[in-house]
Design an enzyme around this catalytic site. Structure first.
Site, PDB file in Angstrom:
ATOM      1  N   ASN A   1       1.325  -1.103  -0.296  1.00 57.95           N
ATOM      2  CA  ASN A   1       0.098  -0.244   0.121  1.00 57.95           C
ATOM      3  C   ASN A   1       1.059   1.118  -0.069  1.00 57.95           C
ATOM      4  OD1 ASN A   1      -1.927   2.130   0.353  1.00 57.95           O
ATOM      5  ND2 ASN A   1      -2.674   1.372   2.515  1.00 57.95           N
TER       6      ASN A   1
ATOM      7  N   LYS B   1       0.300   4.922  -0.455  1.00 54.21           N
ATOM      8  CA  LYS B   1      -0.650   5.185   0.248  1.00 54.21           C
ATOM      9  C   LYS B   1       0.013   7.011  -0.475  1.00 54.21           C
ATOM     10  CE  LYS B   1      -0.367   3.682   4.761  1.00 54.21           C
ATOM     11  NZ  LYS B   1       0.111   3.084   6.214  1.00 54.21           N
TER      12      LYS B   1
ATOM     13  N   HIS C   1      -9.317   1.441   5.143  1.00 50.50           N
ATOM     14  CA  HIS C   1      -8.706   0.930   5.673  1.00 50.50           C
ATOM     15  C   HIS C   1      -8.256   2.484   7.120  1.00 50.50           C
ATOM     16  CE1 HIS C   1      -4.216   2.547   6.483  1.00 50.50           C
ATOM     17  NE2 HIS C   1      -3.720   1.243   5.653  1.00 50.50           N
TER      18      HIS C   1
ATOM     19  N   GLU D   1      -7.072   4.898   7.721  1.00 49.82           N
ATOM     20  CA  GLU D   1      -6.592   5.823   7.576  1.00 49.82           C
ATOM     21  C   GLU D   1      -8.352   7.038   6.225  1.00 49.82           C
ATOM     22  OE1 GLU D   1      -3.108   5.995   5.636  1.00 49.82           O
ATOM     23  OE2 GLU D   1      -2.200   4.864   6.967  1.00 49.82           O
TER      24      GLU D   1
ATOM     25  N   GLU E   1      -4.975  -4.849  10.367  1.00 51.00           N
ATOM     26  CA  GLU E   1      -4.319  -3.649  10.624  1.00 51.00           C
ATOM     27  C   GLU E   1      -4.265  -2.897  12.178  1.00 51.00           C
ATOM     28  OE1 GLU E   1      -2.749  -2.822   6.394  1.00 51.00           O
ATOM     29  OE2 GLU E   1      -3.883  -0.611   7.284  1.00 51.00           O
TER      30      GLU E   1
ATOM     31  N   GLY F   1       2.787   2.976  10.868  1.00 46.14           N
ATOM     32  CA  GLY F   1       3.308   3.197  10.537  1.00 46.14           C
ATOM     33  C   GLY F   1       4.202   4.622  11.987  1.00 46.14           C
TER      34      GLY F   1
ATOM     35  N   SER G   1       3.129  -1.543   9.889  1.00 40.77           N
ATOM     36  CA  SER G   1       5.319  -1.967  10.631  1.00 40.77           C
ATOM     37  C   SER G   1       5.800  -3.034   9.933  1.00 40.77           C
ATOM     38  CB  SER G   1       5.281  -1.466  12.064  1.00 40.77           C
ATOM     39  OG  SER G   1       5.000   0.011  12.407  1.00 40.77           O
TER      40      SER G   1
HETATM   41  P1  13P Z   1       2.650   0.330   7.634  1.00 41.04           P
HETATM   42  O1  13P Z   1       3.516  -0.584   6.890  1.00 41.04           O
HETATM   43  O2  13P Z   1       3.725   1.886   6.731  1.00 41.04           O
HETATM   44  O3  13P Z   1       3.693   0.890   9.389  1.00 41.04           O
HETATM   45  O4  13P Z   1       1.619   0.860   7.285  1.00 41.04           O
HETATM   46  C1  13P Z   1       0.445  -0.546   7.438  1.00 41.04           C
HETATM   47  C2  13P Z   1      -0.953   0.016   6.856  1.00 41.04           C
HETATM   48  O5  13P Z   1      -1.415   0.674   6.789  1.00 41.04           O
HETATM   49  C3  13P Z   1      -0.674  -1.169   5.592  1.00 41.04           C
HETATM   50  O6  13P Z   1      -2.294  -1.174   4.599  1.00 41.04           O
END
Ligand code: 13P
Length: 250
Positions: free
Chosen positions: A9, A11, A94, A96, A166, A172, A212
């Site tokens: 992903n 983003k 997600h 976010e 997640e 992150g 992560s």
């Molecule tokens: P990170 O791997 O940067 O923690 O992000 C995970 C994520 O949100 C994947 O959709």
């Protein structure tokens, strides 16, 4: 035996150059890989990716879709257009999108249904906040998100969905859930899938872990019995890290 799935992903990151570099490194690796790989770059890269992955075992994924198939929804992308871009997978739910863009379980469910109608496989993200985990509500939270996302879908449709667990506090932050925490939540997810879908659907559905994941911890995470793959954010942008994570999925 479920095939492992490693999904990137990106983003709101990446570039045409990074896409080129990533595909150049991954394509030869995928010739002998047993896992599935999907890359979800920003929408503007999708159409180039479609031709660039032809003949490789790398799938094109999107990060978002609208539930309607056309209309006055400035800035949104429809499922038919994603289909034209060769998109086979799309992330929905997600955290976010839930938190920053106010997406509700109902909206996420309608996106899932639209994707399924257009032959695109949804990767449904679920996960709890740190507060919910601390107060012991994390299982209840994830079970509710799963139910709203998947119950009542036709069996064929459920079979085309993938769940990504997640935990929001691990995204992150550099803090991963311990392999035991992740594995135990994955068991809960699978048990819930047994009742909201069926033991057959639950047994087949890939449940990914996200939060992560990096080149150092991928082996341990992906070797857990209930973890069928990873949804990778930050580390999927690193040309020296993502191929190692894919290798851990083999
Ligand atoms: P990170 O791997 O940067 O923690 O992000 C995970 C994520 O949100 C994947 O959709």
């Amino acid at each position: 035996m479920r095939t492992k799935l490693v999904a990137a992903n990106w983003k709101m990151n990446g570039s045409f150059k990074l896409l080129d570099e990533t595909l150049n490194v991954l394509s030869p690796l995928m010739e002998r890989a047993s896992c599935e790989v999907v890359i979800c770059p920003p929408d503007v890269l999708l159409y180039s990716m479609k031709s660039a992955v032809e003949g490789t075992r790398i799938a094109v994924g999107a990060q978002n879709v609208h539930s309607e198939i056309s209309g006055a929804f400035t800035g949104e992308t429809s499922a038919p257009l994603l289909q034209e871009c060769g998109v086979q997978w799309c992330i929905v739910g997600h955290s976010e999108r839930r938190i920053l863009f106010g997406e509700t379980d109902e909206f996420i469910r309608s996106k899932t249904e639209t994707l399924l109608k257009h032959g695109i496989r949804p990767i449904l993200c679920v996960g709890e906040t740190l507060e919910q985990r601390k107060s012991g509500n994390h299982e209840e939270m994830v079970i509710a998100q799963l139910g709203k996302g998947l119950s009542g879908l036709a069996v064929d449709d459920q079979n085309r969905c993938v769940v990504a667990y997640e935990p929001i506090w691990a995204i992150g932050t550099g803090k991963t859930a311990t392999p035991e925490q992740a594995n135990s939540m994955h068991k809960i997810v699978r048990k819930e899938l047994e009742s909201l879908a069926s033991p057959e659907v639950a047994g087949k559905m890939q449940i990914l872990y996200g939060g992560s994941v990096n080149a150092e911890n991928a082996d341990t995470i992906l070797s857990q019995s209930e973890i069928d793959g990873a949804l990778v954010g930050g580390a999927s942008l690193k040309i020296d890290a993502f191929p190692l994570i894919v290798a851990a999925g083999n």
